[in-house]
Design an enzyme around this catalytic site. Structure first.
Site, PDB file in Angstrom:
ATOM      1  N   HIS A 167       0.824  -1.214   0.000  1.00 28.28           N
ATOM      2  CA  HIS A 167       0.000   0.000   0.000  1.00 28.28           C
ATOM      3  C   HIS A 167       0.857   1.262   0.000  1.00 28.28           C
ATOM      4  O   HIS A 167       0.453   2.275  -0.560  1.00 28.28           O
ATOM      5  CB  HIS A 167      -0.994  -0.026   1.160  1.00 28.28           C
ATOM      6  CG  HIS A 167      -2.105  -0.991   0.897  1.00 28.28           C
ATOM      7  ND1 HIS A 167      -2.160  -2.231   1.474  1.00 28.28           N
ATOM      8  CD2 HIS A 167      -3.168  -0.901   0.064  1.00 28.28           C
ATOM      9  CE1 HIS A 167      -3.209  -2.876   1.007  1.00 28.28           C
ATOM     10  NE2 HIS A 167      -3.848  -2.094   0.164  1.00 28.28           N
ATOM     11  N   ARG A 310     -15.024   1.832  -1.613  1.00 25.44           N
ATOM     12  CA  ARG A 310     -14.784   0.548  -0.970  1.00 25.44           C
ATOM     13  C   ARG A 310     -14.963   0.764   0.528  1.00 25.44           C
ATOM     14  O   ARG A 310     -14.446   1.747   1.070  1.00 25.44           O
ATOM     15  CB  ARG A 310     -13.362   0.086  -1.266  1.00 25.44           C
ATOM     16  CG  ARG A 310     -12.999  -1.151  -0.472  1.00 25.44           C
ATOM     17  CD  ARG A 310     -11.678  -1.689  -0.868  1.00 25.44           C
ATOM     18  NE  ARG A 310     -10.567  -0.888  -0.363  1.00 25.44           N
ATOM     19  CZ  ARG A 310      -9.308  -1.126  -0.689  1.00 25.44           C
ATOM     20  NH1 ARG A 310      -9.014  -2.105  -1.531  1.00 25.44           N
ATOM     21  NH2 ARG A 310      -8.339  -0.382  -0.207  1.00 25.44           N
ATOM     22  N   GLU A 409     -10.931 -11.131  -4.212  1.00 27.93           N
ATOM     23  CA  GLU A 409      -9.528 -10.989  -3.800  1.00 27.93           C
ATOM     24  C   GLU A 409      -8.967 -12.256  -3.179  1.00 27.93           C
ATOM     25  O   GLU A 409      -7.800 -12.295  -2.809  1.00 27.93           O
ATOM     26  CB  GLU A 409      -9.390  -9.850  -2.786  1.00 27.93           C
ATOM     27  CG  GLU A 409      -9.912  -8.508  -3.296  1.00 27.93           C
ATOM     28  CD  GLU A 409      -9.460  -7.350  -2.431  1.00 27.93           C
ATOM     29  OE1 GLU A 409      -8.530  -6.650  -2.828  1.00 27.93           O
ATOM     30  OE2 GLU A 409     -10.058  -7.154  -1.360  1.00 27.93           O
ATOM     31  N   ASN A 432      -4.228  -7.347  -6.711  1.00 27.43           N
ATOM     32  CA  ASN A 432      -3.060  -7.272  -5.811  1.00 27.43           C
ATOM     33  C   ASN A 432      -3.200  -8.325  -4.712  1.00 27.43           C
ATOM     34  O   ASN A 432      -2.296  -9.109  -4.457  1.00 27.43           O
ATOM     35  CB  ASN A 432      -2.956  -5.886  -5.173  1.00 27.43           C
ATOM     36  CG  ASN A 432      -2.856  -4.784  -6.197  1.00 27.43           C
ATOM     37  OD1 ASN A 432      -2.427  -5.025  -7.316  1.00 27.43           O
ATOM     38  ND2 ASN A 432      -3.261  -3.586  -5.824  1.00 27.43           N
ATOM     39  N   ASP A 433      -4.350  -8.304  -4.075  1.00 27.31           N
ATOM     40  CA  ASP A 433      -4.566  -9.305  -3.027  1.00 27.31           C
ATOM     41  C   ASP A 433      -4.788 -10.687  -3.622  1.00 27.31           C
ATOM     42  O   ASP A 433      -4.326 -11.685  -3.065  1.00 27.31           O
ATOM     43  CB  ASP A 433      -5.769  -8.906  -2.161  1.00 27.31           C
ATOM     44  CG  ASP A 433      -5.346  -7.940  -1.073  1.00 27.31           C
ATOM     45  OD1 ASP A 433      -4.273  -8.166  -0.475  1.00 27.31           O
ATOM     46  OD2 ASP A 433      -6.059  -6.952  -0.837  1.00 27.31           O
ATOM     47  N   ARG A 443       2.425  -9.614  -0.087  1.00 27.73           N
ATOM     48  CA  ARG A 443       2.724  -8.504  -1.003  1.00 27.73           C
ATOM     49  C   ARG A 443       3.618  -7.453  -0.357  1.00 27.73           C
ATOM     50  O   ARG A 443       4.123  -6.556  -1.021  1.00 27.73           O
ATOM     51  CB  ARG A 443       1.428  -7.880  -1.539  1.00 27.73           C
ATOM     52  CG  ARG A 443       0.568  -7.257  -0.487  1.00 27.73           C
ATOM     53  CD  ARG A 443      -0.838  -6.983  -0.982  1.00 27.73           C
ATOM     54  NE  ARG A 443      -0.992  -5.652  -1.537  1.00 27.73           N
ATOM     55  CZ  ARG A 443      -2.166  -5.051  -1.728  1.00 27.73           C
ATOM     56  NH1 ARG A 443      -3.293  -5.689  -1.450  1.00 27.73           N
ATOM     57  NH2 ARG A 443      -2.244  -3.850  -2.230  1.00 27.73           N
ATOM     58  N   CYS A 480      -9.569  -3.846 -10.585  1.00 25.24           N
ATOM     59  CA  CYS A 480      -9.069  -2.608  -9.979  1.00 25.24           C
ATOM     60  C   CYS A 480      -7.718  -2.809  -9.318  1.00 25.24           C
ATOM     61  O   CYS A 480      -7.209  -1.906  -8.672  1.00 25.24           O
ATOM     62  CB  CYS A 480     -10.077  -2.035  -8.986  1.00 25.24           C
ATOM     63  SG  CYS A 480     -10.361  -3.110  -7.580  1.00 25.24           S
TER      64      CYS A 480
HETATM   65  C1  PEP Z   1      -6.309  -5.190  -4.707  1.00 21.02           C
HETATM   66  O1  PEP Z   1      -6.062  -5.930  -3.742  1.00 21.02           O
HETATM   67  O2  PEP Z   1      -6.026  -5.469  -5.881  1.00 21.02           O
HETATM   68  C2  PEP Z   1      -6.962  -3.894  -4.482  1.00 21.02           C
HETATM   69  C3  PEP Z   1      -7.405  -3.178  -5.479  1.00 21.02           C
HETATM   70  O3  PEP Z   1      -7.057  -3.463  -3.202  1.00 21.02           O
HETATM   71  P1  PEP Z   1      -5.777  -2.967  -2.353  1.00 21.02           P
HETATM   72  O4  PEP Z   1      -4.623  -2.849  -3.276  1.00 21.02           O
HETATM   73  O5  PEP Z   1      -6.152  -1.665  -1.735  1.00 21.02           O
HETATM   74  O6  PEP Z   1      -5.651  -4.063  -1.343  1.00 21.02           O
HETATM   75 MG    MG Z   2      -7.101  -5.537  -1.872  1.00 19.55          MG
END
Ligand code: PEP
Ligand code: MG
Length: 587
Positions: A167, A310, A409, A432-433, A443, A480
């Site tokens: 993040h 979100r 996710e 990402n998750d 991550r 996303c």
């Molecule tokens: C993700 O996990 O891809 C996502 C968009 O949320 P974040 O990156 O805030 O965990």
């Molecule tokens: Mg996420």
């Protein structure tokens, strides 16, 4: 910091010692809060340092000596602390060992903290003491640090730990700050005051570059700016393939202010508003009214463009000051996101009330992160039902038809996506998750950053399946996660069936350029070939040969996140992130 040399009356010594003690307690509390912010993150070094600072604060050399000077010499607390610091400085200056000599700097930092409390000055935040244009170098950078560093006009960041989709990296990108993560043994390679080039695009940090390297980077920076200008011209053009397929490009934001940046970049919607960043730094949770006001101002900034909020995604590396979240031995697998909200439904209710109310002001929808399956979704929906009923009973204006989405996710959500799709209005894939949990690779951990593999067959198959499920269910689906904004991957994503992509605002023009220069037919053909391949490396080669070559000029200076190249040049690094920019190093 210049401290006036003032004395007190003998009769005031006790009161002055009391003032000193209260300042020590307050400075210690500041350190305690900082430690809380770091808790749950895998680098323990930050926490150890804070503990060391707390010990220094109360040490005989610092607080002890200041107290003695007040009592014996009738000094003010401020002057006593600064005299104690002079003494500490002289002791450290005599040490032979350079390492120990440098530790004297920690005492300086602690002393300054104490002096600021005594003088009633605000706490110094990361970067606040550094000159504008400096580079922040740290072991571990928290998701909040880029906010402070950006405010302090820090030009870039480098850290030993962290991954490209951490993040902290996401927030840094939102501010356009180059950030290179996963640089081993940073502290032994970078000394304060050195000149640094932070090339976020290629994941390189160059220490003390010579004139030729500096010139080359200056040219690159100018070139990147030039390209960005050219791409701006596409702002009003639709992201449409040459065979007439419309792709909708949205933006991810973390702040209300980020919405204007997103619109300037050509975003057609805000596809992900990470609401938790608005509230991480507060000592309390925001009231319903505050969240309502923030959502309304986001909608006003968006000027009629739809915004997907979100719900608070707390836990993991995003720890609020307002509450201690028990992260457990493995924060990414612990009480995170909706797991936290379901344990604290009052926090969720407040946000839902705010969102349902704000939805009557403008186009708003919301989604739940990290849903693991229908069981959780049912619980969440039940709370939504109750919140709407309350608002109706209290005759509070709201929109009961507000669309409710689910973020995909976790592998369990992927495998039950057909069920989830039937019970919500839209899906959004948080890659990402999803990658973190599919590969079982934290991550935040640079040691496994190479397992961020968006072109791995596991991910391609997962995305293909999700697009098919959403299509069959007649439910809109978007991506996303960061991969949505990687122009090298655009052919694959549209080839797999995605028509909505939400990304960092500055990626929109690039992705749009690729889409406008491609046909869906060729993207689908490439995707079909990619789906036959066995490794991410093979798919990368295929993409380089087609997309890389076709868009060589547009993508010049932008490299895909994969394969993950580790270079041995001056300071070798792991993952990369953001545009390159040449900046001096000061801290
Ligand atoms: C993700 O996990 O891809 C996502 C968009 O949320 P974040 O990156 O805030 O965990
Ligand atoms: Mg996420």
């Amino acid at each position: 910091m210049v401290i006036a040399e003032q004395r007190i009356l003998r009769g005031d010594r006790e009161a002055e010692c009391g003032r000193l003690e209260r300042a020590v307690v307050a400075a210690d509390a500041q350190l305690g809060l900082l430690k809380l912010q770091l808790e749950g993150r895998h680098s323990g070094e930050g926490q150890d340092l804070i503990e060391a600072h707390r010990l220094m604060l109360r040490s005989p050399e610092m607080a002890g000596e200041a107290r003695r000077l007040i009592t014996d010499e009738c000094l003010t607390a401020e002057w006593a602390v600064s005299r104690a610091l002079v003494h500490i400085r002289s002791i450290f200056a005599q040490l032979d060992d350079a390492y120990f000599r440098e530790r004297g700097g920690d005492f300086e930092v602690v002393g300054e903290r104490l002096l600021r409390v005594l003088l009633g000055l605000p706490e110094l935040r990361p970067g606040a003491a550094a000159p504008s244009g400096a580079i922040a170098v740290g072991v571990d950078i928290s998701p909040l640090d880029p906010f402070h560093l950006h405010r302090a006009e820090i030009a870039g960041m480098v850290s030993e730990s962290g991954g490209p989709t951490s993040h902290a990296a996401i927030v840094a990108r939102a501010f356009g700050m180059p950030y290179v993560v996963g640089v081993g043994e940073l502290s032994s390679k970078v000394r304060p005051g050195a000149m640094l080039i932070v090339d976020g695009t290629h994941g390189e940090v160059i220490v003390d570059p010579d004139q030729d390297v500096l010139r080359a980077y200056q040219l690159r920076v100018d070139d990147l700016r030039q390209r960005a200008k050219l791409l701006e011209a596409t702002r009003a053009l639709p992201a449409m393939t040459s065979d007439g397929v419309r792709i909708h490009l949205a933006a991810n934001v973390e702040t209300v202010a980020g919405i204007s940046t997103a619109l300037s970049a050509g975003a057609e919607a805000i596809g992900l508003f990470r609401t938790e960043f608005l509230y991480l730094e507060r000592a309390d949770f925001p009231s319903e009214q505050e969240q309502y006001a923030d959502a309304v101002s986001a909608l006003q900034n968006a000027g009629g463009v739809p915004v997907t909020f979100r719900t608070l995604d707390l836990g993991g590396d995003k720890l609020p000051l307002a509450m201690k979240i028990p992260t457990g031995p493995n924060p990414a697998l612990g009480v995170r996101s909706v797991r936290f909200l379901l344990r604290h439904p009052e926090i969720l209710r407040r946000q839902l009330r705010a969102l349902y109310r704000a939805a009557s002001v403008g186009p708003l929808r919301f989604m739940f992160p990290l849903v693991s399956g229908v069981g959780e979704l049912k619980q969440l929906r039940a709370i939504c039902d109750e919140v709407r009923a309350e608002l109706r009973n209290d005759q509070i204006v709201h929109d009961p038809t507000t669309a409710l989405g689910v973020m995909i996710e976790t592998p369990s959500a992927v495998l039950t996506a057909d069920h989830l799709a039937r019970r919500c209005d839209f899906l959004s894939v948080g890659t990402n998750d999803l990658m973190q949990y599919t590969f079982a690779a934290d991550r935040e951990n640079e040691a496994v950053a190479h397992l961020y593999q968006p072109l791995h067959p596991a991910i391609l198959r997962t995305l293909k399946s999700l697009a098919g499920i959403a299509h069959t269910a007649g439910v809109p689906i978007s991506i996303c996660g960061d991969m949505a904004g990687d122009p090298f991957l655009s052919w694959i994503l549209i080839g797999l069936g995605f028509r909505e992509l939400s990304m960092d605002p500055d990626r929109i023009p690039l992705v749009k350029a690729v889409i406008r220069g491609s046909s869906l037919a060729e993207a689908e053909a490439l995707t079909a070939e990619a789906l036959e391949l066995e490794t991410q490396a093979e798919v990368s080669v295929l993409l380089e040969a087609r997309v890389g070559l076709r868009f060589a000029s547009e993508l010049e200076g932008f490299r895909p996140r994969t394969p993950n190249v580790v270079r041995e040049e001056p300071v070798g690094t792991g993952a990369r992130d953001e545009r390159g920019r040449q900046v001096p190093h000061h801290n």
